[in-house]
Design a protein around this motif. Structure first.
Motif, PDB file in Angstrom:
ATOM      1  N   TYR A  10     -11.146  76.680  45.754  1.00 56.45           N
ATOM      2  CA  TYR A  10      -9.885  77.103  46.352  1.00 56.45           C
ATOM      3  C   TYR A  10      -9.031  77.779  45.287  1.00 56.45           C
ATOM      4  CZ  TYR A  10      -5.398  77.305  48.620  1.00 56.45           C
ATOM      5  OH  TYR A  10      -4.210  77.767  49.143  1.00 56.45           O
ATOM      6  N   ASN A  11      -8.981  79.100  45.359  1.00 51.59           N
ATOM      7  CA  ASN A  11      -7.998  79.860  44.599  1.00 51.59           C
ATOM      8  C   ASN A  11      -8.137  79.758  43.078  1.00 51.59           C
ATOM      9  OD1 ASN A  11      -5.864  81.702  44.792  1.00 51.59           O
ATOM     10  ND2 ASN A  11      -4.334  80.113  44.444  1.00 51.59           N
ATOM     11  N   ARG A  13     -10.498  81.867  41.182  1.00 50.21           N
ATOM     12  CA  ARG A  13     -11.516  82.905  41.112  1.00 50.21           C
ATOM     13  C   ARG A  13     -12.145  83.045  39.714  1.00 50.21           C
ATOM     14  NH1 ARG A  13     -13.574  86.728  38.736  1.00 50.21           N
ATOM     15  NH2 ARG A  13     -13.694  88.899  39.363  1.00 50.21           N
ATOM     16  N   SER A  41      -9.538  80.866  50.144  1.00 48.37           N
ATOM     17  CA  SER A  41      -8.758  81.179  48.943  1.00 48.37           C
ATOM     18  C   SER A  41      -7.963  82.459  49.145  1.00 48.37           C
ATOM     19  CB  SER A  41      -9.689  81.356  47.742  1.00 48.37           C
ATOM     20  OG  SER A  41     -10.352  80.165  47.428  1.00 48.37           O
ATOM     21  N   PRO A  42      -6.686  82.465  48.758  1.00 49.65           N
ATOM     22  CA  PRO A  42      -5.882  83.683  48.878  1.00 49.65           C
ATOM     23  C   PRO A  42      -6.194  84.722  47.800  1.00 49.65           C
ATOM     24  CG  PRO A  42      -4.558  81.891  47.996  1.00 49.65           C
ATOM     25  CD  PRO A  42      -5.870  81.308  48.369  1.00 49.65           C
ATOM     26  N   ASP A  43      -6.962  84.323  46.771  1.00 46.68           N
ATOM     27  CA  ASP A  43      -7.386  85.312  45.777  1.00 46.68           C
ATOM     28  C   ASP A  43      -8.680  85.968  46.281  1.00 46.68           C
ATOM     29  OD1 ASP A  43      -9.373  83.430  45.363  1.00 46.68           O
ATOM     30  OD2 ASP A  43      -8.640  82.762  43.423  1.00 46.68           O
ATOM     31  N   SER A  45     -11.794  85.336  45.557  1.00 46.50           N
ATOM     32  CA  SER A  45     -12.955  84.527  45.175  1.00 46.50           C
ATOM     33  C   SER A  45     -14.205  84.907  45.948  1.00 46.50           C
ATOM     34  CB  SER A  45     -12.664  83.034  45.398  1.00 46.50           C
ATOM     35  OG  SER A  45     -11.717  82.543  44.488  1.00 46.50           O
ATOM     36  N   ASN A  64      -8.253  75.998  55.039  1.00 38.93           N
ATOM     37  CA  ASN A  64      -8.510  75.010  53.994  1.00 38.93           C
ATOM     38  C   ASN A  64      -8.806  73.673  54.667  1.00 38.93           C
ATOM     39  OD1 ASN A  64      -8.611  73.305  51.812  1.00 38.93           O
ATOM     40  ND2 ASN A  64      -6.699  74.014  50.890  1.00 38.93           N
TER      41      ASN A  64
END
Length: 329
Positions: A10-11, A13, A41-43, A45, A64
């Motif tokens: 999770y987030n 990366r 994940s908001p990035d 990844s 999530n």
């Protein structure tokens, strides 16, 4: 297939990229697979895994779903005889899995095996080996008294039976994992590793700490001076006690009061000041991951790892935070 490495992300990366490179190097001689379960994940990844690691099985979730459920999801698709639950902010040595698999093959009645964990500054992480956190021990820990919580009688490089491990690194047979029902999905985050460890020993298996191999875990154990962490962790522990122990209203009152007053004691729970050391960058082009881990353990420098052809390095001077990503200019 011998081994499935399950990584719930999770987030993180850049930590995930470093972790995957180290795992790839560690499974070269093993019939193994890597499964990454990403909790939306908001990035980028997922894009990174798809682009740089096409042989990795990627399971992208639309929300999530938490650590427990995501690991169960990964294990459900795993083809390996053994599964390794691994955090994305870890670095394993090239021989970590071969050494541990050799060890498990010599054991009967084996449950979970874990190893020595160090943080990004090279310090040993005591949560590598823990006792069963009975209600009394948990209340003491809540107020900063760790005696009885960690297995201090087992030395860092020993091999010994230890009941409870942290979810950053847990290796066990898929059969045992399924026999105990995997992670209890009522735990969203925190406590699920304690629950799984305890479920395994309650089934009559032996959990082993194997201190002859070392893994870097950049994010050390969360500090109890953080009220948000404390609330989540002790909420999870209350679930654990309801499941396995006879607790009473007095215990709940003490925990709830403790969680609320922790922020008032921040001044007493400051992280120990660390030695002034030079900073040094290690490159994966010049050193193996095992060599890097050995250098970290010496604690003579603060080391950053530069991943070859990545454009970034990762380093840490703390066991209380995940560490720092530095981009190359």
């Amino acid at each position: 297939m011998k081994l499935s490495v399950i990584i719930v992300n999770y987030n993180v990366r850049y930590f995930l990229e470093l972790c995957l490179r180290s795992v790839q190097a560690a499974i070269i001689s093993i019939d193994a697979e890597i499964i990454v379960v990403d909790n939306k994940s908001p990035d980028n990844s997922c894009e990174m895994v798809s682009e740089l690691f096409p042989d990795v099985t990627l399971i992208p979730n639309n929300e999530n779903i938490g650590f427990s459920k995501a690991n169960n999801q990964g294990v459900a698709t795993a083809q390996g005889e053994y599964v390794c639950i691994l955090n994305p902010d870890t670095v394993v040595a090239e021989d970590t899995f071969t050494e541990l698999l050799s060890f498990v093959e010599t054991q009967q009645n084996l449950g979970i095996v874990s190893c020595k964990l160090i943080d990004g500054s090279g310090q040993f992480l005591p949560e590598s080996k823990r006792h069963v956190p009975t209600p009394r021990i948990a209340i003491k820990k809540l107020f900063g008294l760790s005696k009885g919580y960690y297995v201090s009688e087992v030395m860092e490089e020993d091999v010994a039976k230890v009941p409870i491990f942290v979810g950053a690194f847990m290796l066990l047979s898929k059969q045992v994992y399924q026999e105990v029902g995997g992670f209890d999905e009522r735990y969203f985050m925190y406590g699920e590793d304690i629950d799984l460890s305890y479920s395994v020993i309650n089934k009559g298996y032996d959990n082993y700490y194997y201190g002859k191999t070392t893994v870097i875990h950049y994010k050390g154990e969360s500090t109890l001076k953080d009220a948000v962490y404390a609330k989540r962790f002790y909420g999870a522990m209350q679930l654990f006690y309801q499941k396995y122990f006879n607790t009473n209203i007095l215990f709940d009152i003490v925990v709830n009061v403790g969680v609320k007053i922790i922020p008032l004691f921040n001044v007493f729970f400051k992280e120990k000041s660390l030695k002034d050391r030079p900073e040094k960058t290690l490159s994966t082009e010049q050193q193996s991951f095992k060599q890097m881990i050995e250098l970290f353990s010496r604690q003579d420098n603060y080391y950053k790892i530069l991943l070859n052809n990545s454009g970034f390095s990762i380093g840490s001077k703390s066991s209380k935070s995940r560490g720092e990503v530095r981009f190359m200019s």
